[in-house]
Design a protein around this motif. Structure first.
Motif, PDB file in Angstrom:
ATOM      1  N   GLY A  21       0.262   9.497 -50.326  1.00 41.29           N
ATOM      2  CA  GLY A  21      -0.049   9.524 -48.902  1.00 41.29           C
ATOM      3  C   GLY A  21       1.064  10.129 -48.083  1.00 41.29           C
ATOM      4  N   ALA A  22       2.314   9.838 -48.431  1.00 42.20           N
ATOM      5  CA  ALA A  22       3.455  10.410 -47.712  1.00 42.20           C
ATOM      6  C   ALA A  22       3.502  11.917 -47.894  1.00 42.20           C
ATOM      7  CB  ALA A  22       4.746   9.765 -48.201  1.00 42.20           C
ATOM      8  N   ASP A  23       3.259  12.354 -49.146  1.00 43.04           N
ATOM      9  CA  ASP A  23       3.289  13.804 -49.398  1.00 43.04           C
ATOM     10  C   ASP A  23       2.188  14.516 -48.620  1.00 43.04           C
ATOM     11  OD1 ASP A  23       5.423  13.508 -51.087  1.00 43.04           O
ATOM     12  OD2 ASP A  23       4.216  13.501 -52.926  1.00 43.04           O
ATOM     13  N   ARG A  24       0.995  13.888 -48.606  1.00 42.16           N
ATOM     14  CA  ARG A  24      -0.131  14.489 -47.902  1.00 42.16           C
ATOM     15  C   ARG A  24       0.167  14.558 -46.400  1.00 42.16           C
ATOM     16  NH1 ARG A  24      -3.573  10.935 -48.931  1.00 42.16           N
ATOM     17  NH2 ARG A  24      -4.073  11.710 -51.014  1.00 42.16           N
ATOM     18  N   ALA A  25       0.687  13.486 -45.819  1.00 44.17           N
ATOM     19  CA  ALA A  25       1.010  13.467 -44.388  1.00 44.17           C
ATOM     20  C   ALA A  25       2.116  14.468 -44.063  1.00 44.17           C
ATOM     21  CB  ALA A  25       1.422  12.060 -43.966  1.00 44.17           C
ATOM     22  N   LEU A  26       3.115  14.556 -44.969  1.00 43.23           N
ATOM     23  CA  LEU A  26       4.204  15.500 -44.740  1.00 43.23           C
ATOM     24  C   LEU A  26       3.700  16.937 -44.752  1.00 43.23           C
ATOM     25  CD1 LEU A  26       7.222  15.979 -44.362  1.00 43.23           C
ATOM     26  CD2 LEU A  26       7.484  15.907 -46.860  1.00 43.23           C
ATOM     27  N   LYS A  27       2.805  17.243 -45.700  1.00 52.78           N
ATOM     28  CA  LYS A  27       2.250  18.590 -45.783  1.00 52.78           C
ATOM     29  C   LYS A  27       1.436  18.918 -44.531  1.00 52.78           C
ATOM     30  CE  LYS A  27      -0.522  21.590 -48.781  1.00 52.78           C
ATOM     31  NZ  LYS A  27      -1.306  21.670 -50.044  1.00 52.78           N
ATOM     32  N   GLN A  28       0.616  17.966 -44.100  1.00 54.35           N
ATOM     33  CA  GLN A  28      -0.174  18.192 -42.884  1.00 54.35           C
ATOM     34  C   GLN A  28       0.738  18.353 -41.666  1.00 54.35           C
ATOM     35  OE1 GLN A  28      -2.924  14.906 -42.689  1.00 54.35           O
ATOM     36  NE2 GLN A  28      -4.329  15.806 -44.203  1.00 54.35           N
ATOM     37  N   GLY A  29       1.800  17.533 -41.617  1.00 53.84           N
ATOM     38  CA  GLY A  29       2.748  17.648 -40.520  1.00 53.84           C
ATOM     39  C   GLY A  29       3.405  19.013 -40.472  1.00 53.84           C
ATOM     40  N   GLN A  31       2.190  21.826 -41.614  1.00 54.07           N
ATOM     41  CA  GLN A  31       1.194  22.818 -41.202  1.00 54.07           C
ATOM     42  C   GLN A  31       1.010  22.796 -39.678  1.00 54.07           C
ATOM     43  OE1 GLN A  31      -2.179  21.642 -43.575  1.00 54.07           O
ATOM     44  NE2 GLN A  31      -1.579  22.930 -45.326  1.00 54.07           N
ATOM     45  N   LEU A  32       0.934  21.591 -39.125  1.00 51.64           N
ATOM     46  CA  LEU A  32       0.762  21.467 -37.672  1.00 51.64           C
ATOM     47  C   LEU A  32       2.004  21.946 -36.931  1.00 51.64           C
ATOM     48  CD1 LEU A  32      -0.961  17.969 -37.687  1.00 51.64           C
ATOM     49  CD2 LEU A  32      -2.018  20.109 -36.910  1.00 51.64           C
ATOM     50  N   TYR A  33       3.161  21.643 -37.468  1.00 48.94           N
ATOM     51  CA  TYR A  33       4.411  22.095 -36.836  1.00 48.94           C
ATOM     52  C   TYR A  33       4.481  23.617 -36.804  1.00 48.94           C
ATOM     53  CZ  TYR A  33       9.377  22.232 -35.638  1.00 48.94           C
ATOM     54  OH  TYR A  33      10.568  22.472 -34.996  1.00 48.94           O
ATOM     55  N   TYR A  38       2.845  20.080 -31.931  1.00 44.11           N
ATOM     56  CA  TYR A  38       3.929  19.127 -32.147  1.00 44.11           C
ATOM     57  C   TYR A  38       3.487  17.674 -31.993  1.00 44.11           C
ATOM     58  CZ  TYR A  38       6.471  23.481 -31.592  1.00 44.11           C
ATOM     59  OH  TYR A  38       6.909  24.767 -31.730  1.00 44.11           O
ATOM     60  N   PHE A  39       2.562  17.401 -31.090  1.00 40.48           N
ATOM     61  CA  PHE A  39       2.090  16.026 -30.904  1.00 40.48           C
ATOM     62  C   PHE A  39       1.399  15.542 -32.170  1.00 40.48           C
ATOM     63  CE2 PHE A  39      -1.056  12.859 -29.688  1.00 40.48           C
ATOM     64  CZ  PHE A  39      -0.322  12.005 -28.893  1.00 40.48           C
ATOM     65  N   ASP A  40       0.492  16.342 -32.711  1.00 38.53           N
ATOM     66  CA  ASP A  40      -0.210  15.962 -33.935  1.00 38.53           C
ATOM     67  C   ASP A  40       0.733  15.940 -35.129  1.00 38.53           C
ATOM     68  OD1 ASP A  40      -2.504  15.752 -32.470  1.00 38.53           O
ATOM     69  OD2 ASP A  40      -3.354  17.667 -33.120  1.00 38.53           O
ATOM     70  N   ALA A  41       1.682  16.886 -35.158  1.00 35.99           N
ATOM     71  CA  ALA A  41       2.646  16.913 -36.259  1.00 35.99           C
ATOM     72  C   ALA A  41       3.494  15.652 -36.267  1.00 35.99           C
ATOM     73  CB  ALA A  41       3.528  18.151 -36.155  1.00 35.99           C
ATOM     74  N   SER A 193      -5.109  18.828 -26.729  1.00 35.27           N
ATOM     75  CA  SER A 193      -4.100  19.724 -27.291  1.00 35.27           C
ATOM     76  C   SER A 193      -3.298  19.026 -28.377  1.00 35.27           C
ATOM     77  CB  SER A 193      -3.161  20.206 -26.181  1.00 35.27           C
ATOM     78  OG  SER A 193      -2.039  20.868 -26.738  1.00 35.27           O
ATOM     79  N   GLY A 194      -3.141  19.705 -29.502  1.00 31.44           N
ATOM     80  CA  GLY A 194      -2.283  19.199 -30.559  1.00 31.44           C
ATOM     81  C   GLY A 194      -0.820  19.319 -30.217  1.00 31.44           C
ATOM     82  N   ILE A 195      -0.507  20.058 -29.169  1.00 32.92           N
ATOM     83  CA  ILE A 195       0.888  20.212 -28.748  1.00 32.92           C
ATOM     84  C   ILE A 195       1.334  19.008 -27.925  1.00 32.92           C
ATOM     85  CG2 ILE A 195       2.492  21.609 -27.401  1.00 32.92           C
ATOM     86  CD1 ILE A 195       0.813  24.013 -27.988  1.00 32.92           C
ATOM     87  N   THR A 196       0.524  18.627 -26.945  1.00 29.77           N
ATOM     88  CA  THR A 196       0.943  17.611 -25.972  1.00 29.77           C
ATOM     89  C   THR A 196       0.202  16.295 -26.089  1.00 29.77           C
ATOM     90  OG1 THR A 196      -0.681  18.397 -24.348  1.00 29.77           O
ATOM     91  CG2 THR A 196       1.511  19.440 -24.327  1.00 29.77           C
TER      92      THR A 196
END
Length: 666
Positions: A21-29, A31-33, A38-41, A193-196
């Motif tokens: 789960g940590a690896d999956r969340a880190l990978k998604q983070g 990608q979003l970054y 940044y908010f979603d990341a 927005s995924g940014i804010t």
């Protein structure tokens, strides 16, 4: 089998699932970054951090560092401080990490902590100029706050929502409209927005009511706004063009800000069009600001060739398009970020920066133009605070208006504040219009002073302009407009104990229609000019000297009373009397033709006379038949209007060519 051995496989499975789960969340983070969300990341990094064992110190430190960068970018300052501290605790990060932590401490007013971090950093990097600036800021900010300034600041909740509201822009001849950028719930579209973590920003507008009170902002319901991010706008000096920042979404790429333009037509803003400043499509272009003379567009960019971070640049605005791009350089730009440029009408450039000595976050600075460049001034507290302060707009030439700040907001959201700094200001306000006709919004005014002032001023839709002036300076102002003669006047400004506005009129004479010479009076039934006519005739001398290549016909007119031949002879002598006065005051006789028309050319009513005399409509011709339909009082007014002296332009190239038709070069 003991209890531990019985549950060991289950524990191992749980640990394996947490690691996955940590690896999956880190990978998604990550990608979003990469796409700037940044908010979603941050949410994904927070999940990855919580699911990573404290024993994995390196991994935990790296995730904390990524968290911190996200929180910094979305103004979650308290969380950013915690995340940076965690990263450093796990021995991750570098000097840039310490620098960012020091900046976050400044933003929450923890100046001692900021000074401690910067001191430690300078022990290992003594030449780091940014760290030196931040340390100086941490030491000076408490004193600035203690000293204060003449600025008065107030939060204006009529403009504010529960989200971010920022970058106000006053508009209108009476400053009765306010544009602002907002992420409030009424913004266009439904996406978050995924940014804010808020809706994408739109441009809203507030107006004053009949009592002069501000009403709540309303979204501009035209093609100006879209589902994308729009905001941080400015207006051209004539108020007809809006420059604004636009960020289009694309899931595959980071969102790069661009500058677009919208034209105003019948009080409606049209769909924005791209404004390609350079061919560089990988740099951001944002925060437009047009100089008061309308000749330069200032903006923010991180394009190559800057001083570091985001810099202020400018590009020349010409009728043929955009000119070359220039970096403002030192002392305006720094290795930090310079953003949100805006102008006070007197030519002072206001901008925000985290690279100059300040109180924390973005501080507002004033750049005064000089012959050798710019002089930078920090206006102090309370205009500046430990938060982000930016986006100034001014109520004409007064040192008051609105700005935006996220001071005291736990979410880091921005809000609109008013400001005022009482000072003695002298201004000149002028109106440019066609004699007897309408305002001329396409006119320009050239203003020259014996202190070196040399300005080109655009006028508003109502033909007006406003400009600050300095005591002890002599100014010459000349209004110019295609199809009209130039009009020039002088202004001497003296020292005063209070603010003062000098009001000037610039009635421009058409080169295609007869122009009335006001206040020309003759002795009764004679052609002798009365003394009270001299002021108007002297103004005509000035007009002809200002327009040396113009030749005119001088015409005198009578009412319908009396015999036609007599009236024509009298009007001829009167026209000649005006011509003689002009030649006696230095105007060449071959520029003048005197004609007496008697009652042959009755007056045609233009706009300004129709306003003065409601019983007359525009374009009405004051013929004898028309006048006799009116009341005796109205008849006398019309007869007075027919008894007039006018001029019309007969040549606009006088003295420009020699006998062979060749242009005379001087």
């Amino acid at each position: 089998m003991n209890t531990t051995a019985r549950y060991l496989p289950l524990l191992m499975l749980c640990m394996l699932l947490m690691a996955c789960g940590a690896d999956r969340a880190l990978k998604q983070g990550d990608q979003l970054y990469a796409t700037g969300d940044y908010f979603d990341a941050a949410a994904q990094y927070r999940k990855a951090y919580s699911q990573t064992s404290p024993k994995e110190r390196t991994q935990r430190g790296q995730i904390a560092l990524r968290q911190a960068e996200c929180y910094r970018r979305i103004n979650y300052t308290a969380r950013a401080i915690t995340a940076y501290r965690n990263a450093l605790r796990y021995k991750q990060g570098d000097s840039a990490t310490r620098m960012a932590l020091g900046q976050q401490f400044l933003k929450v007013g923890q100046y001692k902590e900021a000074a401690k971090v910067m001191t430690e950093m300078l022990d290992s990097c003594p030449q780091n100029s940014m760290a030196q600036t931040l340390l100086a800021s941490a030491r000076k900010a408490p004193q600035w706050k203690k000293e204060g300034s003449r600025y008065k600041v107030k939060r204006e909740d009529v403009f504010n929502s529960r989200r971010s509201d920022y970058s106000p822009v006053l508009a209108g001849a009476e400053h009765d409209r306010l544009y602002l950028t907002s992420t409030r719930n009424e913004a266009t579209g439904d996406d978050i927005s995924g940014i804010t973590g808020t809706k994408n920003a739109d441009i809203f507008m507030a107006q004053k009511d009949e009592q002069g009170r501000w009403l709540r902002p309303q979204v501009i319901d035209t093609e100006l706004n879209s589902n994308a991010d729009e905001g941080v706008c400015c207006l051209s000096p004539d108020g007809l063009t809006m420059y604004l920042t636009s960020c289009q979404s694309d899931e595959r790429y980071p969102r790069f800000a661009t500058i677009v333009t919208s034209r105003r037509s019948d009080a409606t803003w049209n769909k924005p069009q791209p404004l390609p400043i350079t061919r560089d499509t990988l740099s951001l272009y944002a925060h437009p600001a047009v100089s008061p003379d309308g000749q330069w567009l200032y903006f923010v960019s991180d394009m190559p060739g800057g001083m570091g971070g985001k810099d202020l640049w400018r590009v020349r605005l010409t009728e043929a398009g955009l000119g070359g791009v220039e970096n403002l350089g030192i002392p305006v730009n720094t290795p930090g970020d310079e953003m949100f440029p805006t102008f006070r009408p007197n030519g002072d450039l206001y901008f925000s920066s985290d690279g100059h000595e300040g109180m924390g976050g973005l501080d507002i600075y004033i750049a005064h133009p000089t012959a050798s460049g710019w002089t930078i001034v920090h206006p102090g507290y309370p205009l500046n605070s430990m938060g982000d302060d930016f986006g100034m707009t001014f109520e004409g030439n007064k040192n008051r208006g609105f700005f935006s700040s996220n001071r005291g907001d736990a979410h880091g959201w921005d809000h609109i504040y008013s400001f005022e700094n009482p000072e003695i200001i002298q201004t000149v306000r002028g109106w440019v219009y066609e004699r007897e006709g309408y305002e001329l919004p396409q006119a320009v005014v050239y203003m020259v002073g014996n202190d070196g002032t040399n300005l080109r001023l655009s006028v508003m839709n109502n033909g007006s302009f406003t400009q600050t002036v300095r005591p002890g300076v002599d100014y010459v102002l000349m209004a110019s407009c295609p199809g009209y003669l130039n009009h020039q006047t002088e202004l001497h400004v003296v020292e005063t104990d209070e603010s003062q506005e000098h009001v000037l009129q610039f009635p421009l004479a058409s080169i295609t229609a007869p122009v009335l010479i006001d206040n020309i009076h003759y002795d009764f039934d004679r052609a002798t000019l009365r003394p009270e006519s001299m002021a108007a005739l002297d103004s005509l001398v000035t007009l002809l000297n200002t327009n040396p290549h113009v030749a005119i016909e001088l015409s005198a007119h009578c009412d319908y009373k009396g015999k036609g031949d007599y009236n024509k002879r009298l009007s001829q002598r009167r026209a000649e009397a005006v011509a003689h006065y002009l030649t006696a005051h230095g105007i060449s006789a071959d520029r003048l033709t005197a004609v007496g028309y008697g009652k042959e050319q009755p007056k045609t009513i233009k706009h300004r006379l129709a306003v003065c005399y409601p019983f007359l409509q525009e374009n009405t011709v004051l013929t004898e038949d028309f006048i006799k339909t009116l009341t005796p009082e109205q008849q006398e007014i019309c007869n007075q209007l027919n008894r007039r002296t006018e001029f019309r332009v007969t040549n606009t190239t006088y003295g420009m060519f020699d006998a062979n038709g060749q242009l005379i070069r001087k």
